[in-house]
Design an enzyme around this catalytic site. Structure first.
Site, PDB file in Angstrom:
ATOM      1  N   GLU A 152       3.886  -5.676   7.095  1.00  0.00           N
ATOM      2  CA  GLU A 152       3.279  -4.606   7.890  1.00  0.00           C
ATOM      3  C   GLU A 152       3.858  -4.543   9.305  1.00  0.00           C
ATOM      4  O   GLU A 152       3.972  -3.453   9.896  1.00  0.00           O
ATOM      5  CB  GLU A 152       1.758  -4.798   7.970  1.00  0.00           C
ATOM      6  CG  GLU A 152       1.012  -4.521   6.670  1.00  0.00           C
ATOM      7  CD  GLU A 152       0.916  -5.736   5.747  1.00  0.00           C
ATOM      8  OE1 GLU A 152       0.159  -5.676   4.768  1.00  0.00           O
ATOM      9  OE2 GLU A 152       1.611  -6.747   6.022  1.00  0.00           O
ATOM     10  N   ALA A 163       0.854  -1.188   0.000  1.00  0.00           N
ATOM     11  CA  ALA A 163       0.000   0.000   0.000  1.00  0.00           C
ATOM     12  C   ALA A 163       0.887   1.234   0.000  1.00  0.00           C
ATOM     13  O   ALA A 163       2.070   1.174   0.333  1.00  0.00           O
ATOM     14  CB  ALA A 163      -0.904  -0.011   1.227  1.00  0.00           C
TER      15      ALA A 163
END
Length: 304
Positions: A178, A112
Site C-alpha cells: 500500500e 484490493a
C-alpha cells in the site's frame, strides 16, 4: 459467537468461580444447532455467487474459492459481501466444523481492487466506514484456514491474516504494498502482521512494499506450513477435516482462548484459559475424549 462472548464475559465477571455446567452445555447446544437443523440449511451447490466458488469437499468442511481470475482475485466490495454470505451459510450448517478459503494457483488475492478505490474521498470513506465489513472473516466462530497460492498482497495478505491458520504453496508471495500507492493498509495489515512477525519485520514489510516468499514468511511465523502448489488445497482440506472431526464446542473454546491472548496480560490470559479448561468438564465430549484415551480407542464426539 454470542454464546462464546457471553461465556467470556461471565468468566471475567466471576473470576473466583468457573462457568457452570449449564453454561457450557448451553454453548454446545448453540454450537450444534446454531441455525436449526441441517434440513434448514440450503444445499451449498444451489447457492449462486458472481465472485466465488463454494463447495463442501468433505462432509465436514466448507470450501470457498475466490473467483475473479481476470483481476487476480482482487478484493472488491461485491466479493467481500459474497464472502460474508458464504461464511454465514457454513456457520448455519451444523455439519461444517471448519472452513477453507483459497484462490487460484496464480493468486490468492493480488490486493484490493484499486479501480474501485481510486475515486474515493476521505469524507466518503469515513461516512461509509469503508472496509469495516471486510474484517468479518476474523469474527468467525468456526476455524478458517487460508490456502494461499500465488500472490497474497495488500488486502489479500490481510484476508489471509484474518484466517486462523495460513498454509502456503511453495511459490506464494506475501506483502503489503500500500505504501507504494500513497496509502497504508486498511484492513488490519499493520496490526495483525505486527502480532504475527514482530515490530521490526512488520515495519520492513509495510514501509518497503516488498514481496516475501512463502518460505520466509514461514520462518517469520506468518505461515504455519508450506506445501507444493499442486497439493496445497488438498492438504489444507485434510487439516480442516481433522479439526472439524473434533468436538465443535471445544474447538471454539480453544480458538477463543488463543485469540484472547492478544487482548490480555499473561496473568489475565492464563486465568481465562484455566476457566475455559475447567468449563470443558461440563461437556460430554470431554468425558468421552478422556474415557476413549483410557480405553485406547478412538473418541466419538457428539458436540455436547
Amino acid at each position: 459467537m454470542f454464546a462464546l462472548n457471553a461465556l467470556r464475559t461471565a468468566i471475567r465477571v466471576q473470576s473466583a468461580s468457573s462457568p457452570s455446567a449449564a453454561a457450557i452445555r448451553a454453548l454446545s447446544t448453540a454450537t450444534a444447532a446454531s441455525a436449526g437443523s441441517s434440513a434448514a440449511v440450503p444445499d451449498v451447490s444451489k447457492l449462486s455467487f458472481n465472485t466465488l466458488l463454494v463447495s463442501k469437499p468433505t462432509a465436514n468442511v466448507g470450501l470457498v474459492t475466490l473467483n475473479r481470475p481476470k483481476a487476480l482475485n482482487a478484493l472488491c466490495d461485491d466479493l467481500m459481501s459474497e464472502l460474508n454470505t458464504a461464511l454465514e451459510h457454513f456457520h448455519a450448517d451444523p455439519t461444517v466444523g471448519a472452513i477453507v478459503i483459497t484462490g487460484s494457483e496464480r493468486a490468492f488475492a493480488a490486493g484490493a481492487d484499486i479501480k474501485e478505490m481510486q475515486p474515493l474521498t476521505y469524507s466518503k470513506c469515513v461516512n461509509t466506514n469503508f472496509l469495516a465489513h471486510w474484517t468479518r472473516v476474523a469474527e468467525s466462530r468456526k476455524p478458517i484456514l487460508a490456502a494461499v497460492n500465488g500472490f497474497a498482497l495488500g488486502g489479500g495478505c490481510e484476508l489471509a491474516m484474518m484466517c486462523d491458520i495460513i498454509y502456503a504453496g511453495e511459490k506464494a508471495q506475501f506483502g503489503q504494498p500500500e505504501i507504494l500507492l500513497g496509502t497504508i493498509p486498511g484492513a488490519g495489515g499493520t496490526q495483525r502482521l505486527t502480532q504475527a512477525v514482530g515490530k521490526s519485520k512488520a515495519m520492513e514489510i509495510v514501509l518497503t512494499g516488498d514481496k516475501y516468499s512463502a518460505q520466509e514468511m514461514e520462518r517469520a511465523g506468518l505461515v504455519a506450513r508450506v506445501y507444493p502448489v499442486e497439493t496445497l488445497v488438498e492438504e489444507v482440506v485434510k487439516k480442516a477435516s481433522k479439526i472439524a472431526s473434533l468436538s465443535k464446542p471445544v474447538v471454539q473454546l480453544c480458538k477463543e482462548a488463543v485469540n484472547a491472548s492478544y487482548e490480555m496480560t499473561l496473568k489475565e490470559g492464563t486465568h481465562f484459559e484455566r476457566r475455559l479448561f475447567h468449563s470443558t468438564f461440563g461437556l460430554k465430549d470431554r468425558a468421552e475424549g478422556m474415557t476413549a484415551f483410557v480405553e485406547k480407542r478412538a473418541a466419538k464426539f457428539t458436540d455436547e
